[in-house]
Design a protein around this motif. Sequence first.
Motif, PDB file in Angstrom:
ATOM      1  N   SER A 104      -0.418 106.181 -47.050  1.00 21.96           N
ATOM      2  CA  SER A 104      -1.135 107.149 -46.224  1.00 21.96           C
ATOM      3  C   SER A 104      -0.369 108.454 -46.090  1.00 21.96           C
ATOM      4  N   ASN A 105       0.938 108.379 -46.086  1.00 21.93           N
ATOM      5  CA  ASN A 105       1.779 109.571 -45.957  1.00 21.93           C
ATOM      6  C   ASN A 105       1.855 110.384 -47.246  1.00 21.93           C
ATOM      7  N   HIS A 106       1.283 109.851 -48.328  1.00 21.77           N
ATOM      8  CA  HIS A 106       1.364 110.535 -49.619  1.00 21.77           C
ATOM      9  C   HIS A 106      -0.009 110.719 -50.254  1.00 21.77           C
ATOM     10  N   LEU A 107      -1.022 110.965 -49.450  1.00 18.58           N
ATOM     11  CA  LEU A 107      -2.393 111.082 -49.952  1.00 18.58           C
ATOM     12  C   LEU A 107      -2.574 112.238 -50.936  1.00 18.58           C
ATOM     13  N   GLU A 108      -1.712 113.226 -50.868  1.00 20.95           N
ATOM     14  CA  GLU A 108      -1.831 114.360 -51.783  1.00 20.95           C
ATOM     15  C   GLU A 108      -1.366 113.993 -53.196  1.00 20.95           C
ATOM     16  N   MET A 109      -0.713 112.871 -53.368  1.00 22.90           N
ATOM     17  CA  MET A 109      -0.174 112.462 -54.671  1.00 22.90           C
ATOM     18  C   MET A 109      -1.214 111.650 -55.446  1.00 22.90           C
ATOM     19  N   THR A 110      -2.371 112.272 -55.697  1.00 20.77           N
ATOM     20  CA  THR A 110      -3.477 111.554 -56.318  1.00 20.77           C
ATOM     21  C   THR A 110      -3.270 111.261 -57.801  1.00 20.77           C
ATOM     22  N   ASP A 111      -2.160 111.726 -58.364  1.00 18.05           N
ATOM     23  CA  ASP A 111      -1.849 111.344 -59.731  1.00 18.05           C
ATOM     24  C   ASP A 111      -1.341 109.897 -59.791  1.00 18.05           C
ATOM     25  N   LEU A 112      -0.952 109.342 -58.652  1.00 22.53           N
ATOM     26  CA  LEU A 112      -0.497 107.952 -58.589  1.00 22.53           C
ATOM     27  C   LEU A 112      -1.690 107.024 -58.393  1.00 22.53           C
ATOM     28  N   PRO A 113      -1.828 106.012 -59.252  1.00 26.68           N
ATOM     29  CA  PRO A 113      -2.988 105.112 -59.126  1.00 26.68           C
ATOM     30  C   PRO A 113      -3.017 104.348 -57.807  1.00 26.68           C
ATOM     31  N   GLU A 114      -1.858 104.032 -57.245  1.00 21.22           N
ATOM     32  CA  GLU A 114      -1.850 103.300 -55.977  1.00 21.22           C
ATOM     33  C   GLU A 114      -2.370 104.169 -54.828  1.00 21.22           C
ATOM     34  N   VAL A 115      -2.150 105.474 -54.906  1.00 19.86           N
ATOM     35  CA  VAL A 115      -2.670 106.384 -53.888  1.00 19.86           C
ATOM     36  C   VAL A 115      -4.178 106.528 -54.050  1.00 19.86           C
ATOM     37  N   ARG A 116      -4.639 106.696 -55.289  1.00 22.43           N
ATOM     38  CA  ARG A 116      -6.092 106.772 -55.528  1.00 22.43           C
ATOM     39  C   ARG A 116      -6.765 105.486 -55.067  1.00 22.43           C
ATOM     40  N   PHE A 117      -6.126 104.356 -55.325  1.00 20.66           N
ATOM     41  CA  PHE A 117      -6.676 103.079 -54.873  1.00 20.66           C
ATOM     42  C   PHE A 117      -6.749 103.030 -53.346  1.00 20.66           C
ATOM     43  N   PHE A 118      -5.700 103.456 -52.676  1.00 21.85           N
ATOM     44  CA  PHE A 118      -5.672 103.414 -51.211  1.00 21.85           C
ATOM     45  C   PHE A 118      -6.778 104.290 -50.618  1.00 21.85           C
ATOM     46  N   ILE A 119      -6.994 105.457 -51.201  1.00 27.90           N
ATOM     47  CA  ILE A 119      -8.065 106.337 -50.733  1.00 27.90           C
ATOM     48  C   ILE A 119      -9.413 105.634 -50.870  1.00 27.90           C
ATOM     49  N   GLU A 120      -9.633 104.999 -52.000  1.00 27.19           N
ATOM     50  CA  GLU A 120     -10.898 104.286 -52.234  1.00 27.19           C
ATOM     51  C   GLU A 120     -11.008 103.048 -51.339  1.00 27.19           C
ATOM     52  N   LEU A 121      -9.910 102.365 -51.119  1.00 27.70           N
ATOM     53  CA  LEU A 121      -9.883 101.209 -50.213  1.00 27.70           C
ATOM     54  C   LEU A 121     -10.292 101.623 -48.809  1.00 27.70           C
ATOM     55  N   LYS A 122      -9.713 102.700 -48.314  1.00 29.05           N
ATOM     56  CA  LYS A 122     -10.068 103.186 -46.973  1.00 29.05           C
ATOM     57  C   LYS A 122     -11.533 103.591 -46.913  1.00 29.05           C
ATOM     58  N   ARG A 123     -11.997 104.284 -47.922  1.00 32.33           N
ATOM     59  CA  ARG A 123     -13.376 104.760 -47.946  1.00 32.33           C
ATOM     60  C   ARG A 123     -14.360 103.593 -47.870  1.00 32.33           C
ATOM     61  N   LEU A 124     -14.183 102.605 -48.730  1.00 30.55           N
ATOM     62  CA  LEU A 124     -15.117 101.478 -48.737  1.00 30.55           C
ATOM     63  C   LEU A 124     -14.931 100.566 -47.523  1.00 30.55           C
ATOM     64  N   THR A 125     -13.723 100.491 -46.996  1.00 33.64           N
ATOM     65  CA  THR A 125     -13.499  99.703 -45.785  1.00 33.64           C
ATOM     66  C   THR A 125     -14.263 100.308 -44.614  1.00 33.64           C
ATOM     67  N   VAL A 126     -14.167 101.620 -44.455  1.00 31.31           N
ATOM     68  CA  VAL A 126     -14.860 102.292 -43.354  1.00 31.31           C
ATOM     69  C   VAL A 126     -16.378 102.172 -43.513  1.00 31.31           C
ATOM     70  N   ILE A 127     -16.881 102.402 -44.710  1.00 31.37           N
ATOM     71  CA  ILE A 127     -18.324 102.287 -44.933  1.00 31.37           C
ATOM     72  C   ILE A 127     -18.780 100.855 -44.671  1.00 31.37           C
ATOM     73  N   GLY A 128     -18.060  99.892 -45.230  1.00 32.42           N
ATOM     74  CA  GLY A 128     -18.428  98.485 -45.042  1.00 32.42           C
ATOM     75  C   GLY A 128     -18.397  98.059 -43.594  1.00 32.42           C
ATOM     76  N   TYR A 129     -17.392  98.510 -42.873  1.00 31.71           N
ATOM     77  CA  TYR A 129     -17.250  98.116 -41.470  1.00 31.71           C
ATOM     78  C   TYR A 129     -18.336  98.742 -40.603  1.00 31.71           C
ATOM     79  N   TYR A 130     -18.516 100.050 -40.728  1.00 31.29           N
ATOM     80  CA  TYR A 130     -19.442 100.740 -39.831  1.00 31.29           C
ATOM     81  C   TYR A 130     -20.911 100.602 -40.230  1.00 31.29           C
ATOM     82  N   THR A 131     -21.196  99.923 -41.320  1.00 29.29           N
ATOM     83  CA  THR A 131     -22.578  99.571 -41.638  1.00 29.29           C
ATOM     84  C   THR A 131     -22.838  98.089 -41.383  1.00 29.29           C
TER      85      THR A 131
END
Length: 162
Positions: A104-131
């Motif tokens: 979370s502290n390195h969200l600007e480092m989108t060249d790293l696959p683990e950061v891109r994954f974390f962004i997508e994980l958060k996105r789908l977690t929030v959508i899944g939870y709040y729906t």
Amino acid sequence: AAPATTSKVAETKSSVHFFTPAQHALVEELSETIIPADDHSGGAKAAKVADYIDQVLREGFDENQKALWRDGLHLIDVMSLHYHGKSFVNAAAEDRISLLTVLSNHLEMTDLPEVRFFIELKRLTVIGYYTSKIGIHDELQYKGNRVLQEYVGCDDPSQATS
């Protein structure tokens, strides 16, 4: 004829889920770490967010997104082993939080696959939870569309009639 039927049944059952059982358990713990249960409502695990994400990936056509999830789940466990000596699922709650905090502290480092994954994980977690019922009704206390018998506006003294 029986072996062919058996293999088709096995193929159908395996295609029912995107995640393996181990990956599903990992997604459950990741999403629960992001949205944990509290005294007000259940968390991501109770809302079955991992099932929602599994369905999105299973029904989706974006092969890059699917590869990101496969690689990202592997990278999370690699990071957890590196930082804490245990897989994410077996790590203590504070270790899980610290690992996700690093990402979370390195969200600007989108060249790293683990950061891109974390962004997508958060996105789908929030959508899944709040729906889910738990997210929208228990957490947000949404009551649905309702007909108001009376519209009660704010009390604005400057609008008072004499």
